[in-house]
Write a protein that holds these residues in place. Structure first.
Motif, mmCIF file in Angstrom:
data_model
loop_
_atom_site.group_PDB
_atom_site.id
_atom_site.type_symbol
_atom_site.label_atom_id
_atom_site.label_comp_id
_atom_site.label_asym_id
_atom_site.label_seq_id
_atom_site.Cartn_x
_atom_site.Cartn_y
_atom_site.Cartn_z
ATOM 1 N N ALA A 88 -91.646 28.810 -63.147
ATOM 2 C CA ALA A 88 -90.887 30.064 -63.206
ATOM 3 C C ALA A 88 -90.802 30.538 -64.643
ATOM 4 N N LEU A 89 -90.863 31.835 -64.838
ATOM 5 C CA LEU A 89 -90.796 32.418 -66.170
ATOM 6 C C LEU A 89 -89.603 33.357 -66.240
ATOM 7 N N MET A 90 -89.207 33.702 -67.458
ATOM 8 C CA MET A 90 -88.116 34.652 -67.613
ATOM 9 C C MET A 90 -88.542 36.021 -67.095
ATOM 10 N N PRO A 91 -87.611 36.795 -66.576
ATOM 11 C CA PRO A 91 -87.960 38.124 -66.073
ATOM 12 C C PRO A 91 -88.366 39.054 -67.214
ATOM 13 N N VAL A 92 -89.038 40.120 -66.846
ATOM 14 C CA VAL A 92 -89.377 41.140 -67.842
ATOM 15 C C VAL A 92 -88.087 41.866 -68.227
ATOM 16 N N ILE A 93 -87.810 41.904 -69.524
ATOM 17 C CA ILE A 93 -86.548 42.469 -70.003
ATOM 18 C C ILE A 93 -86.829 43.673 -70.887
ATOM 19 N N SER A 94 -86.150 44.773 -70.576
ATOM 20 C CA SER A 94 -86.177 45.953 -71.440
ATOM 21 C C SER A 94 -84.861 45.965 -72.216
ATOM 22 N N CYS A 95 -84.942 45.815 -73.501
ATOM 23 C CA CYS A 95 -83.734 45.649 -74.306
ATOM 24 C C CYS A 95 -82.772 46.822 -74.104
ATOM 25 N N GLY A 96 -81.522 46.490 -73.799
ATOM 26 C CA GLY A 96 -80.523 47.499 -73.536
ATOM 27 C C GLY A 96 -80.227 47.689 -72.062
ATOM 28 N N GLN A 97 -81.043 47.067 -71.202
ATOM 29 C CA GLN A 97 -80.820 47.191 -69.765
ATOM 30 C C GLN A 97 -79.551 46.447 -69.363
ATOM 31 N N ASP A 98 -79.075 46.721 -68.152
ATOM 32 C CA ASP A 98 -77.883 46.055 -67.633
ATOM 33 C C ASP A 98 -78.113 44.548 -67.547
ATOM 34 N N GLY A 99 -77.017 43.808 -67.683
ATOM 35 C CA GLY A 99 -77.104 42.356 -67.577
ATOM 36 C C GLY A 99 -77.085 41.643 -68.912
ATOM 37 N N GLY A 100 -77.166 42.396 -69.990
ATOM 38 C CA GLY A 100 -77.140 41.784 -71.312
ATOM 39 C C GLY A 100 -75.746 41.792 -71.919
ATOM 40 N N GLU A 101 -75.563 40.946 -72.882
ATOM 41 C CA GLU A 101 -74.296 40.864 -73.617
ATOM 42 C C GLU A 101 -74.495 41.463 -75.003
ATOM 43 N N THR A 102 -73.627 42.391 -75.378
ATOM 44 C CA THR A 102 -73.702 42.980 -76.716
ATOM 45 C C THR A 102 -73.040 42.039 -77.707
ATOM 46 N N LEU A 103 -73.829 41.506 -78.629
ATOM 47 C CA LEU A 103 -73.293 40.601 -79.647
ATOM 48 C C LEU A 103 -72.841 41.357 -80.886
ATOM 49 N N ALA A 104 -73.519 42.428 -81.212
ATOM 50 C CA ALA A 104 -73.173 43.189 -82.414
ATOM 51 C C ALA A 104 -73.548 44.647 -82.204
#
Length: 202
Positions: free
Chosen positions: A131-147
Motif C-alpha cells: 500500500a502507498l500513500m494517497p495522492v495529496i494535493s497540498c491544501g486539500q481537506d484532511g490536513g492539519e495546518t501547522l503554521a
C-alpha cells in the motif's frame, strides 16, 4: 447672613474650567498609556504565536523523521518544499511491514504558496501491503495546518534538502515572518536545522 451665603456658594467658572482642563490632561495621559500597553501586548502576543508555531512545526517534523523508514521527498541531493515518507514500510519489499504487528504510516508535509501561505501536515495509516500513500494535493481537506494565518499576516517558509552522502539526514531551512495590521513592516525569524532518522533508511 451674607457671610453664610458666601460659605455655601459653589465653584466659580474659572475654577471649573481649570478642573476640567486638569481632568482632560489626566484622561488623555491615561488613554495614551493604555493604548501603548495594548499595542505592546499585541506585539508580544504575535511574537509568542510566531515562535510557538515555529517550535511546533520543527518538533512535529523531528518526531515524524525520527521513526521514518523511507523518505520519498526530497530525494537525495535535491531541495523541495515537500517532505514525505513512510514509517515501518520496507520499500525494497513492496512496502511490507518491517516490524510485524506495528502500524504502517505515511507522512506528507507541504507548503501552500497562497495567499494565505500555509504549512500542512497529512498523516494516515497504510492499508494492507503493498500500500502507498494517497495522492495529496497540498491544501486539500484532511490536513492539519501547522503554521500560517488566514489573513496572511503570519507567513511560514520551509525548504527541505537531503545530502547525497547522508541520506538519513534532512536539512530544514525555515523562516517565519509576520506583520501587524497597523504596520507594513515585517519581522522575521529564520534558521537552519538538521534532523536524523533513528535508523538508516532503506
Amino acid at each position: 447672613m451674607s457671610t453664610r451665603l458666601k460659605r455655601r456658594a459653589g465653584f466659580s467658572l474659572i475654577e471649573l474650567i481649570v478642573a476640567l482642563a486638569i481632568g482632560s490632561v489626566v484622561l488623555s495621559a491615561m488613554m495614551i498609556v493604555t493604548t501603548f500597553a495594548a499595542t505592546r501586548q499585541m506585539s508580544i502576543l504575535r511574537d509568542v504565536t510566531m515562535v510557538g508555531q515555529g517550535v511546533l512545526t520543527i518538533e512535529t517534523l523531528r518526531s515524524s523523521l525520527r521513526t521514518a523508514s523511507y523518505i520519498v521527498a526530497p530525494s537525495s541531493n535535491t531541495q523541495s518544499d515537500v517532505l514525505s515518507g513512510y514509517t515501518n514500510a520496507d520499500q525494497s519489499a513492496a512496502f511490507a511491514p518491517i516490524h510485524a504487528g506495528r502500524p504502517q504510516e505515511y507522512f506528507y508535509f507541504c507548503m501552500v504558496a497562497g495567499p494565505p501561505r500555509r504549512f500542512y501536515r497529512y498523516t494516515g495509516l497504510l492499508g494492507s501491503p503493498p500500500a502507498l500513500m494517497p495522492v495529496i494535493s497540498c491544501g486539500q481537506d484532511g490536513g492539519e495546518t501547522l503554521a500560517g494565518d488566514p489573513l496572511n499576516r503570519l507567513v511560514p517558509n520551509l525548504l527541505f534538502s537531503r545530502d547525497l552522502n547522508s541520506s538519513n539526514i534532512i536539512t530544514v531551512n525555515y523562516s517565519m515572518s509576520y506583520s501587524s495590521s497597523s504596520s507594513s513592516a515585517w519581522q522575521t525569524i529564520q534558521g537552519k536545522t538538521s534532523m536524523q532518522t533513528q535508523a538508516p533508511l532503506l
